[in-house]
Design a protein around this motif. Sequence first.
Motif, mmCIF file in Angstrom:
data_model
loop_
_atom_site.group_PDB
_atom_site.id
_atom_site.type_symbol
_atom_site.label_atom_id
_atom_site.label_comp_id
_atom_site.label_asym_id
_atom_site.label_seq_id
_atom_site.Cartn_x
_atom_site.Cartn_y
_atom_site.Cartn_z
ATOM 1 N N GLY A 1 0.846 -1.196 0.000
ATOM 2 C CA GLY A 1 0.000 0.000 0.000
ATOM 3 C C GLY A 1 0.876 1.239 0.000
ATOM 4 N N THR A 2 0.341 2.340 -0.514
ATOM 5 C CA THR A 2 1.102 3.582 -0.524
ATOM 6 C C THR A 2 0.525 4.537 0.505
ATOM 7 N N SER A 3 1.392 5.295 1.143
ATOM 8 C CA SER A 3 0.886 6.218 2.152
ATOM 9 C C SER A 3 1.651 7.531 2.118
ATOM 10 N N ALA A 4 0.896 8.618 2.149
ATOM 11 C CA ALA A 4 1.513 9.939 2.136
ATOM 12 C C ALA A 4 1.868 10.379 3.557
ATOM 13 N N ARG A 5 1.457 9.601 4.548
ATOM 14 C CA ARG A 5 1.742 9.997 5.947
ATOM 15 C C ARG A 5 1.852 8.776 6.836
ATOM 16 N N SER A 6 2.334 8.994 8.049
ATOM 17 C CA SER A 6 2.460 7.868 8.977
ATOM 18 C C SER A 6 1.141 7.662 9.720
ATOM 19 N N HIS B 1 6.329 4.649 1.427
ATOM 20 C CA HIS B 1 6.162 6.098 1.532
ATOM 21 C C HIS B 1 7.259 6.745 0.703
ATOM 22 N N ILE B 2 6.855 7.648 -0.181
ATOM 23 C CA ILE B 2 7.839 8.370 -0.992
ATOM 24 C C ILE B 2 8.369 9.516 -0.132
ATOM 25 N N PRO B 3 9.664 9.509 0.176
ATOM 26 C CA PRO B 3 10.194 10.576 1.025
ATOM 27 C C PRO B 3 9.880 11.936 0.417
ATOM 28 N N VAL C 1 -0.970 -0.591 -4.330
ATOM 29 C CA VAL C 1 -2.283 0.040 -4.162
ATOM 30 C C VAL C 1 -2.155 1.535 -3.831
ATOM 31 N N PHE C 2 -2.909 2.348 -4.571
ATOM 32 C CA PHE C 2 -2.897 3.806 -4.370
ATOM 33 C C PHE C 2 -4.265 4.279 -3.890
ATOM 34 N N GLY C 3 -4.254 5.318 -3.049
ATOM 35 C CA GLY C 3 -5.508 5.762 -2.431
ATOM 36 C C GLY C 3 -6.193 6.915 -3.143
ATOM 37 N N ARG C 4 -7.216 7.406 -2.478
ATOM 38 C CA ARG C 4 -8.017 8.518 -3.007
ATOM 39 C C ARG C 4 -7.231 9.826 -2.940
ATOM 40 N N GLU C 5 -7.548 10.741 -3.858
ATOM 41 C CA GLU C 5 -6.854 12.027 -3.881
ATOM 42 C C GLU C 5 -7.005 12.769 -2.552
ATOM 43 N N HIS C 6 -8.212 12.728 -1.975
ATOM 44 C CA HIS C 6 -8.435 13.552 -0.780
ATOM 45 C C HIS C 6 -8.075 12.866 0.522
ATOM 46 N N SER C 7 -8.272 11.572 0.576
ATOM 47 C CA SER C 7 -8.112 10.927 1.887
ATOM 48 C C SER C 7 -7.207 9.703 1.876
ATOM 49 N N GLY C 8 -6.588 9.387 0.769
ATOM 50 C CA GLY C 8 -5.667 8.237 0.737
ATOM 51 C C GLY C 8 -6.397 6.908 0.906
ATOM 52 N N LEU C 9 -5.730 5.965 1.563
ATOM 53 C CA LEU C 9 -6.333 4.649 1.832
ATOM 54 C C LEU C 9 -6.848 4.633 3.264
ATOM 55 N N PHE D 1 4.592 18.972 3.555
ATOM 56 C CA PHE D 1 3.818 18.955 2.294
ATOM 57 C C PHE D 1 4.133 17.637 1.608
ATOM 58 N N SER D 2 3.658 16.558 2.210
ATOM 59 C CA SER D 2 4.167 15.231 1.837
ATOM 60 C C SER D 2 3.313 14.517 0.792
ATOM 61 N N SER D 3 2.158 15.102 0.483
ATOM 62 C CA SER D 3 1.230 14.393 -0.383
ATOM 63 C C SER D 3 1.458 14.751 -1.854
ATOM 64 N N LEU D 4 1.904 13.768 -2.632
ATOM 65 C CA LEU D 4 2.116 13.977 -4.067
ATOM 66 C C LEU D 4 0.788 13.815 -4.803
ATOM 67 N N ASN D 5 0.726 14.369 -5.993
ATOM 68 C CA ASN D 5 -0.401 14.074 -6.877
ATOM 69 C C ASN D 5 -0.403 12.561 -7.122
HETATM 70 N N1 SAH Z 1 -4.621 13.429 1.932
HETATM 71 C C1 SAH Z 1 -4.225 12.110 1.575
HETATM 72 C C2 SAH Z 1 -3.291 12.176 0.400
HETATM 73 C C3 SAH Z 1 -3.660 11.288 -0.654
HETATM 74 S S1 SAH Z 1 -2.659 11.541 -2.059
HETATM 75 C C4 SAH Z 1 -3.534 11.438 2.736
HETATM 76 O O1 SAH Z 1 -3.095 12.146 3.624
HETATM 77 O O2 SAH Z 1 -3.414 10.214 2.774
HETATM 78 C C5 SAH Z 1 -3.302 10.293 -3.099
HETATM 79 C C6 SAH Z 1 -2.500 9.047 -3.175
HETATM 80 O O3 SAH Z 1 -1.247 9.302 -3.783
HETATM 81 C C7 SAH Z 1 -2.166 8.389 -1.848
HETATM 82 O O4 SAH Z 1 -3.214 7.613 -1.342
HETATM 83 C C8 SAH Z 1 -0.986 7.538 -2.270
HETATM 84 O O5 SAH Z 1 -1.479 6.431 -2.977
HETATM 85 C C9 SAH Z 1 -0.259 8.450 -3.239
HETATM 86 N N2 SAH Z 1 0.755 9.290 -2.559
HETATM 87 C C10 SAH Z 1 0.764 10.624 -2.444
HETATM 88 N N3 SAH Z 1 1.865 11.044 -1.787
HETATM 89 C C11 SAH Z 1 2.576 9.945 -1.471
HETATM 90 C C12 SAH Z 1 3.813 9.709 -0.801
HETATM 91 N N4 SAH Z 1 4.546 10.700 -0.296
HETATM 92 N N5 SAH Z 1 4.232 8.426 -0.675
HETATM 93 C C13 SAH Z 1 3.509 7.403 -1.173
HETATM 94 N N6 SAH Z 1 2.334 7.572 -1.814
HETATM 95 C C14 SAH Z 1 1.871 8.821 -1.971
#
Ligand code: SAH
Length: 244
Positions: A78-83, A133-135, A112-120, A140-144
Amino acid sequence: MKTSIRIVLVNTTHPGNIGAAARAMKNMGLARLCLVQPQGFPCAEATARASGADDVLANAVVCQSLEQALAGCRFVVGTSARSRRISWPVENPRQCAVRLLQESKQGEVALVFGREHSGLTNEELEKCHYLVHIPSNPDFSSLNLAAAVQVLSYELMMAQTGRSAQPEEDARELVPAEEMESFFGHLEQTLLELEFLNAHQPRKLMRRLRRLFNRARLDKTEVNILRGILAAAQGRKFYKKTGR
Ligand code: SAH
């Protein structure tokens, strides 16, 4: 390149991101896209943003649930933009790509990738063996979404070219995702019956147990032994593979 690697996008809101993700995949030699309940797909915007990766979009499999998207997978990341509150084993993209590639030699794997607004959701993360997690900038850790797909697909390609050290191969017959789900269901039911699990405060215990058993990478024989123990604890003398 790797047909046993599937990219799963959960509940994507913007069709443009689906198209851009398909393009990112094709650029890096990936072809299998699974969409779990996408909003507004198929869509002209997705096709436009795919800019030629139409074949990836045309072959995308639309699923009604994450379980369905993960059917047959031996390894799920799974992918996560945060801990998270209860930490799952987390790897960086480079380590993770090497591991995914290695696992894909033995069978089906998913990223697996999550939703734009709320992730997984936590429930969705629980179905994963590892998180990646992509460093990034902690503030501002959330990538598109498609950018995240690009980074991980790139690392998969780099791992494929053999530039990273390969971990040990695991040749055991690991159980697919749906059998792990069925085992977790059996475990939860048994713990409830034994009153070890409190139905009013159930979440944390099952999450920790899932983390434990997912980390162990159970094979078929081990799951059968564990389910036999569960059945014995439930007071059944003989555990039959089919029955629960
Ligand atoms: N606000 C959400 C961000 C979702 S970004 C949150 O805090 O979880 C949409 C998706 O892009 C995430 O679910 C993940 O699949 C991927 N993504 C975004 N930034 C990422 C990161 N730094 N590392 C890994 N996946 C990331």
